[in-house]
Design a protein around this motif. Structure first.
Motif, mmCIF file in Angstrom:
data_model
loop_
_atom_site.group_PDB
_atom_site.id
_atom_site.type_symbol
_atom_site.label_atom_id
_atom_site.label_comp_id
_atom_site.label_asym_id
_atom_site.label_seq_id
_atom_site.Cartn_x
_atom_site.Cartn_y
_atom_site.Cartn_z
ATOM 1 N N TRP A 16 -12.265 39.494 -36.066
ATOM 2 C CA TRP A 16 -12.394 38.909 -34.685
ATOM 3 C C TRP A 16 -11.902 37.489 -36.055
ATOM 4 N N ASN A 17 -12.530 37.095 -37.122
ATOM 5 C CA ASN A 17 -12.158 35.931 -37.589
ATOM 6 C C ASN A 17 -10.608 35.785 -38.097
ATOM 7 N N ALA A 18 -10.106 37.528 -38.663
ATOM 8 C CA ALA A 18 -9.295 37.641 -39.298
ATOM 9 C C ALA A 18 -8.043 37.621 -38.284
ATOM 10 N N LEU A 19 -8.345 37.988 -37.161
ATOM 11 C CA LEU A 19 -7.309 37.420 -36.241
ATOM 12 C C LEU A 19 -7.667 35.914 -36.342
ATOM 13 N N PRO A 79 -2.303 31.917 -35.291
ATOM 14 C CA PRO A 79 -1.669 30.686 -35.201
ATOM 15 C C PRO A 79 -0.283 31.099 -36.244
ATOM 16 N N ARG A 80 -0.421 31.597 -37.231
ATOM 17 C CA ARG A 80 0.799 31.656 -38.056
ATOM 18 C C ARG A 80 1.538 32.590 -37.666
ATOM 19 N N ASP A 81 1.000 33.559 -37.650
ATOM 20 C CA ASP A 81 2.437 34.636 -36.970
ATOM 21 C C ASP A 81 2.905 33.769 -35.256
ATOM 22 N N ALA A 82 2.571 33.443 -34.715
ATOM 23 C CA ALA A 82 2.634 32.669 -33.723
ATOM 24 C C ALA A 82 3.953 31.820 -34.435
ATOM 25 N N ALA A 83 3.525 30.828 -34.912
ATOM 26 C CA ALA A 83 4.773 29.574 -35.586
ATOM 27 C C ALA A 83 5.806 30.163 -36.432
ATOM 28 N N GLU A 84 5.545 31.164 -36.683
ATOM 29 C CA GLU A 84 6.777 32.388 -36.733
ATOM 30 C C GLU A 84 7.324 33.303 -36.030
#
Length: 558
Positions: free
Chosen positions: A459-462, A467-472
């Motif tokens: 969960w921590n990795a997710l 946020p980084r993946d959503a921004a990309e």
């Protein structure tokens, strides 16, 4: 048709391949090679089994052929004896009789091997070194020796040039497996190439004595402080890839003890030893996920103080966490008579064939559970039950992972070794309490905390990456570079037919327009191109209709 040149593993060893083919033909086992239509072997495949072999079963002839083929075939046969799901219970039982006794190397050859591996002659490294070996197996031979401090050790020395011989034979085995997988449809389900690759890895690992030295240290660490069992201490500075120096354990083998008569007092002692042996192996499997894979009576010594000494740790098995939990769930299902739960674990563990009849599998598993659920613990035949499980999965075309197949063999051999000590012993008496131990361990604070920790990491990795993946994704959408790919599996044939039909319809309509307009050239006042186009469109349409009918999508399956 297959050509020898298309199989490099066979081409490099053509002479040995021809020798193998001749031995297989001698024992009436060359049908497989004949099916591949390897033309250069026709002369080798003509002879049936000799007269002295006609009264033997096929499984017996297979064992004799492997014995004559030598070291690699014997090793392969021993590994296949752990896979009744592949070769069947009869062949597995026969292959388990294979013995790997081999003539020892000459003393000067042994000395050259030791010097090449350890950098000095045996008389320099050891205070004493016996030239006559105490045992000689297919891969190596064992010599007694003594260190400068007086410690008694044994030195395991690999036979000279055995690695080259084994690698050549394994190349041939891989080539034959490739021929089988390409040329015999019935064998593709059993993945002969993957099985051959697994056997190759197993045998080559046994050739590396440094791996066995690490295994011994691993077992010793796992059972440190356990007074019931001992593993030979190793000497890394006196060991290498082809030489292994370890402590000499002074004891009596289980096989020798079982052959001696037993008094009532001895019977009680043997029962305790049998329970200890079973419990130790179950600890290896369900606690450590790392187990000795060859617990036959000759590899278990009875040491002073009734400690068990385990030898020959070259062949080991490892279980991943997922497989261990599935095995535990299967054990819990058997203990509770839960046929549906056992069926689920069989499906989860095995590789399923296309079109598996799950209802038939569930019915067979339910019948199996009903047959064995009513047996008293003391009379429970675990070996027979495991054989029935292997036959069941083989009947349904399910392939078990190699580790699970090895475990089934370990349980059967372990029960045989325990019964050699005490004929009335049943491994299920020790195995059954493990159901309670499994539940206690799963709900223990340590296990629960470990699961929470693993879940926290995921969960921590997710949360860190989201946020980084959503921004990309948003950045690509703003720049117009966001691509969405849809992969429709199984639609290729349907799309092809749709395009085929559209082309056919367009050709028909266009040809009709040409006909109605009487576009020259004309034949009997009919447009030639228009008539040919209509005829071609009709033929294409009939072909499309025939293909649809063959697939069952029109007038067939709903």
């Amino acid at each position: 048709m297959f050509s020898l040149a298309s199989i490099p593993n066979l081409a490099r060893n053509a002479r040995r391949f021809a020798e193998i083919a001749g031995i297989l033909a001698k024992y009436g086992l060359a049908e497989f090679l004949a099916a591949t239509d390897v033309s250069f072997l026709r002369d080798q495949l003509k002879s049936p089994a000799g007269g002295e072999l006609t009264g033997l079963r096929r499984e017996e002839r297979l064992r004799l052929a492997m014995t004559e083929l030598g070291t690699t075939a014997v090793k392969i046969g021993q590994i296949l004896s752990t896979r009744p799901d592949l070769v069947g219970p009869e062949a597995a039982a026969e292959l388990a009789k294979l013995r790997d006794d081999t003539a020892p190397d000459a003393p000067q050859t042994v000395r050259r091997t030791v010097e090449a591996q350890l950098g000095a002659a045996p008389e320099t490294l050891f205070a004493a070194f016996e030239d006559t070996p105490i045992a000689s197996a297919s891969i190596g031979q064992v010599h007694r020796a003594r260190l400068a401090d007086g410690s008694r050790v044994v030195v395991k020395v690999q036979h000279a040039d055995i690695e080259d011989t084994i690698r050549a034979d394994l190349d041939i085995a891989m080539g034959l497996a490739e021929l089988a997988e390409r040329g015999i449809v019935e064998l593709r389900l059993y993945q002969p190439l993957a099985v051959a690759a697994e056997m190759r890895r197993t045998i080559l690992r046994e050739l590396d004595f440094s791996r066995e030295e690490r295994n011994l240290r691993h077992f010793a660490a796992n059972f440190a402080g356990d007074g019931r069992v001992a593993f030979p201490r190793t000497y890394p500075l006196l060991s290498a890839k082809r030489v292994l120096t370890m402590e000499e354990l002074d004891g009596v083998s289980v096989a020798a003890l079982a052959a001696a008569p037993a008094s009532p007092e001895q019977a009680e002692r043997r029962t305790r030893l049998a329970r200890n042996a079973a419990d130790i192996f179950l600890e290896m499997i369900f606690r450590d996920n790392f187990f000795h894979a060859d617990p036959h009576p000759g590899n278990i010594l009875i040491l002073p103080g009734d400690r068990l000494g385990l030898l020959d740790c070259g062949m080991v098995g490892r279980i991943d966490e997922r497989t261990r939990r599935s095995l535990e769930d299967a054990l819990l299902a058997v203990a509770s008579g839960d046929a549906a739960g056992l069926t689920e674990q069989v499906v989860r563990l095995g590789r399923l064939p296309p079109g598996l009849d799950r209802q038939a599998l569930a019915a067979d598993v339910e019948e199996f559970v009903a047959d064995y659920a009513g047996q008293a613990v003391g009379a429970f035949d675990l070996t027979g039950a495991l054989a029935d499980v292997s036959a069941l999965v083989r009947r349904h075309g399910i392939l078990l992972p190699p580790t699970v197949a090895h475990l089934i063999k370990v349980f059967a051999v372990l029960e045989g070794a325990s019964r050699a000590l005490h004929p009335g012993f049943s491994l299920i008496e020790v195995l059954t309490p493990y159901a309670s131990k499994i539940l206690l361990r799963r709900f223990s604070p340590g296990e629960v905390f470990a699961r929470l920790r693993r879940g926290y990491r995921d969960w921590n990795a997710l949360f860190e990456s989201f946020p980084r993946d959503a921004a990309e994704i948003l950045r690509r959408a703003r720049e117009g570079r966001l691509d969405v790919r849809l992969d429709h599996k199984g639609l290729d044939g349907t799309v092809n037919r749709l395009v085929y039909g559209l082309v056919t319809a367009a050709l028909f309509l266009g040809s009709c327009l040409v006909l109605s307009s009487r576009v020259p050239p004309l034949l009997f006042d009919i447009s030639l191109f228009g008539a040919l186009g209509c005829l071609a469109a009709i033929m294409l349409g009939l072909r499309l209709l025939r293909a649809i009918r063959r697939s069952g999508e029109l007038g067939g399956r709903p």
